[in-house]
Design an enzyme around this catalytic site. Structure first.
Site, PDB file in Angstrom:
ATOM      1  N   CYS A 162       0.841  -1.200   0.000  1.00 48.16           N
ATOM      2  CA  CYS A 162       0.000   0.000   0.000  1.00 48.16           C
ATOM      3  C   CYS A 162       0.871   1.242   0.000  1.00 48.16           C
ATOM      4  O   CYS A 162       1.652   1.456   0.935  1.00 48.16           O
ATOM      5  CB  CYS A 162      -0.911  -0.044   1.234  1.00 48.16           C
ATOM      6  SG  CYS A 162      -1.636   1.525   1.709  1.00 48.16           S
ATOM      7  N   CYS A 165       0.426   3.544   2.937  1.00 54.56           N
ATOM      8  CA  CYS A 165       0.929   2.937   4.179  1.00 54.56           C
ATOM      9  C   CYS A 165       2.418   3.225   4.368  1.00 54.56           C
ATOM     10  O   CYS A 165       2.891   3.376   5.502  1.00 54.56           O
ATOM     11  CB  CYS A 165       0.696   1.430   4.176  1.00 54.56           C
ATOM     12  SG  CYS A 165      -1.040   0.956   4.071  1.00 54.56           S
TER      13      CYS A 165
END
Length: 236
Positions: A162, A165
């Site tokens: 991600c 992230c």
């Protein structure tokens, strides 16, 4: 004068259709988890596509899904195996690759295609059934013990695949340097601990940050906007 008015009217009409066409092109069938799940359950043999990379798919995926995206080597072969008259259900880590694939399928004659809001995070994070080839490094019992035994706990839930992230990590380092042992930081990734994410049953998107104080949730936020500031306010 009449010709001028007619020209202006035609120009306005063309502009209107251009805007409408652009808006239509931008639209997509991103649906909630409940709707996505309900539509899948209504199909005898649902066509579910995991639009992530092959390495992501190998680690975890929705039961019954096949794996391909627009960049897949055998993309045409995968599409040809689908039934255009039946709906297609697509997900990815978020909604980027799934929406791109959904639009492409609809453009090429598929009756219906849906993208899952929040992607695999939403599915697993709300306890829906999934396949995984790894055992969680952290159990729910261990998680609850950490929360109970530490005055302040900041939990970061995400995935190494991600993009958003990855942006959390330097912020966490800054927070860790400032608060030291006063704040316990727990980082949970889907690839290492899928079951704990499923057991929490309240994760809708990656990244999700949860701050506990004395066992109580002070805040739960999706994304990193103002993370440092919110932690500072809560702890000071």
């Amino acid at each position: 004068m009449k010709n001028s008015k007619l020209k202006n009217s035609l120009t306005a009409l063309v502009l209107l259709f251009t805007i409408a066409g652009f808006a239509q092109d931008k639209s997509s069938n991103i649906v909630s988890l409940d709707e996505f799940y309900s539509k899948i359950k209504s199909q005898k043999n649902p066509q579910i596509i995991d639009a992530r990379g092959a390495d992501e798919f190998a680690l975890n995926h929705i039961n019954g899904a096949v794996n391909f995206n627009l960049q897949s080597e055998n993309y045409g072969k995968y599409v040809a195996a689908l039934d255009k008259s039946k709906p297609v259900f697509i997900y990815s880590i978020g909604a980027g690759r799934s929406v791109a694939l959904e639009k492409e399928l609809l453009k090429n004659g598929f009756a219906a295609a849906y993208s899952l809001e929040g992607g695999i995070a939403n599915w697993i994070g709300n306890g829906k059934p999934f396949y995984t080839n790894s055992k969680s490094k952290l159990s729910l019992t261990e998680y609850n013990k950490i929360v109970a035994e530490n005055n302040s706990v900041l939990v970061d839930i995400g995935s190494k695949y991600c993009g958003a992230c990855k942006k959390v990590k330097p912020i966490l380092e800054t927070i860790k340097a400032q608060y030291g042992e006063k704040l316990k930081i727990v980082e949970i990734e889907l690839e290492d601990s899928p079951q704990i994410i499923a057991d929490l049953k309240n994760i809708n998107i990656f990244p999700t940050l949860i701050l506990y104080q004395k066992g109580e949730i002070i805040f739960k936020k999706e994304g990193i906007n103002n993370l440092k500031n919110e932690v500072d306010v809560a702890l000071n």
